[in-house]
Design an enzyme around this catalytic site. Structure first.
Site, short mmCIF file in Angstrom:
data_model
loop_
_atom_site.label_atom_id
_atom_site.label_comp_id
_atom_site.label_asym_id
_atom_site.label_seq_id
_atom_site.Cartn_x
_atom_site.Cartn_y
_atom_site.Cartn_z
N HIS A 45 -1.52 -7.73 32.38
CA HIS A 45 -1.70 -9.16 32.09
C HIS A 45 -0.39 -9.74 31.54
CE1 HIS A 45 -2.82 -7.14 28.20
NE2 HIS A 45 -1.91 -8.01 27.80
C1 T46 Z 1 -0.94 -6.73 25.00
C2 T46 Z 1 -0.91 -5.26 25.06
C3 T46 Z 1 0.41 -4.69 24.61
C4 T46 Z 1 -9.50 -8.02 20.42
O1 T46 Z 1 -10.70 -8.29 20.18
N1 T46 Z 1 -8.53 -8.39 19.55
C5 T46 Z 1 -7.22 -8.11 19.74
O2 T46 Z 1 -6.37 -8.46 18.89
C6 T46 Z 1 -6.84 -7.42 20.95
C7 T46 Z 1 -5.39 -7.09 21.21
C8 T46 Z 1 -7.82 -7.06 21.83
N2 T46 Z 1 -9.13 -7.36 21.56
C9 T46 Z 1 -10.16 -6.93 22.51
C10 T46 Z 1 -10.09 -7.57 23.88
C11 T46 Z 1 -10.67 -6.50 24.79
O3 T46 Z 1 -12.07 -6.61 24.81
O4 T46 Z 1 -10.00 -5.53 22.72
C12 T46 Z 1 -10.30 -5.19 24.06
C13 T46 Z 1 -9.15 -4.45 24.70
O5 T46 Z 1 -8.06 -5.38 24.92
P1 T46 Z 1 -7.10 -5.30 26.20
O6 T46 Z 1 -7.86 -4.78 27.36
O7 T46 Z 1 -6.45 -6.65 26.35
O8 T46 Z 1 -6.05 -4.22 25.71
P2 T46 Z 1 -4.66 -3.80 26.39
O9 T46 Z 1 -4.25 -2.53 25.74
O10 T46 Z 1 -4.75 -3.84 27.86
O11 T46 Z 1 -3.63 -4.97 25.95
C14 T46 Z 1 -3.29 -5.12 24.58
C15 T46 Z 1 -3.31 -6.59 24.17
O12 T46 Z 1 -4.59 -7.15 24.48
C16 T46 Z 1 -2.25 -7.41 24.86
O13 T46 Z 1 -2.10 -8.66 24.21
O14 T46 Z 1 0.07 -7.39 25.24
O15 T46 Z 1 -1.97 -4.61 24.35
#
Ligand code: T46
Length: 130
Positions: A45
């Site tokens: 993303h």
């Molecule tokens: C990024 C990379 C480096 C939350 O509820 N609060 C938060 O602060 C974050 C970061 C995530 N979430 C929830 C949203 C999703 O349901 O946690 C779940 C996993 O998030 P995501 O699939 O977006 O995780 P990554 O590891 O793919 O990405 C994360 C960050 O979301 C993103 O901003 O730049 O780490």
């Protein structure tokens, strides 16, 4: 990559991070990624406005960043450096070691509406800026 100071003495090491010194933005949120399973790719993303600094506190992982016109891979494996990622950059994280702890400092609170999770939408967004 931003290099941090290591203050070491006979007791061990300490690395201080201060807003506007090592961290080039207001820190509104901190999260960490750990216990990542083998073969997993995270990220996929970009963010419309968010700035972040990624620091690998333990173990290692690879971060690929893509501006829409060029791509670069960074190997994170050191506690004394961080990868700054500004807005409108597509990121992927992979090759996590089982002991990897990835700390992320973010310039804003969590807001799902601020994510672009489709690559074509990301490219359209980059092209609309030119
Ligand atoms: C990024 C990379 C480096 C939350 O509820 N609060 C938060 O602060 C974050 C970061 C995530 N979430 C929830 C949203 C999703 O349901 O946690 C779940 C996993 O998030 P995501 O699939 O977006 O995780 P990554 O590891 O793919 O990405 C994360 C960050 O979301 C993103 O901003 O730049 O780490």
């Amino acid at each position: 990559m931003i290099k941090f100071k290591i203050i070491g003495d006979h007791r061990g090491s300490l690395t201080p991070l201060e807003q506007y010194k090592e961290i080039p933005f207001d820190i509104k949120r901190v999260y960490y990624i750990y216990n990542t399973k083998e073969g997993v790719v995270r990220g996929n993303h970009s963010h419309k406005n968010l700035e972040q600094l990624l620091i690998c506190l333990n173990g290692s992982c690879i971060i690929s960043v893509d501006s829409g016109t060029s791509k670069k891979e960074f190997s994170l494996k050191s506690r004394d450096e961080g990868l700054y990622i500004g807005n409108n950059i597509w990121r992927e994280m992979y090759d996590f070691s089982s002991d990897c702890v990835l700390l992320v400092l973010a310039s804003d609170f969590y807001n799902e509406n601020e994510y672009i999770r489709n690559y074509k939408d990301f490219i359209d967004c980059v092209n609309s800026k030119y």
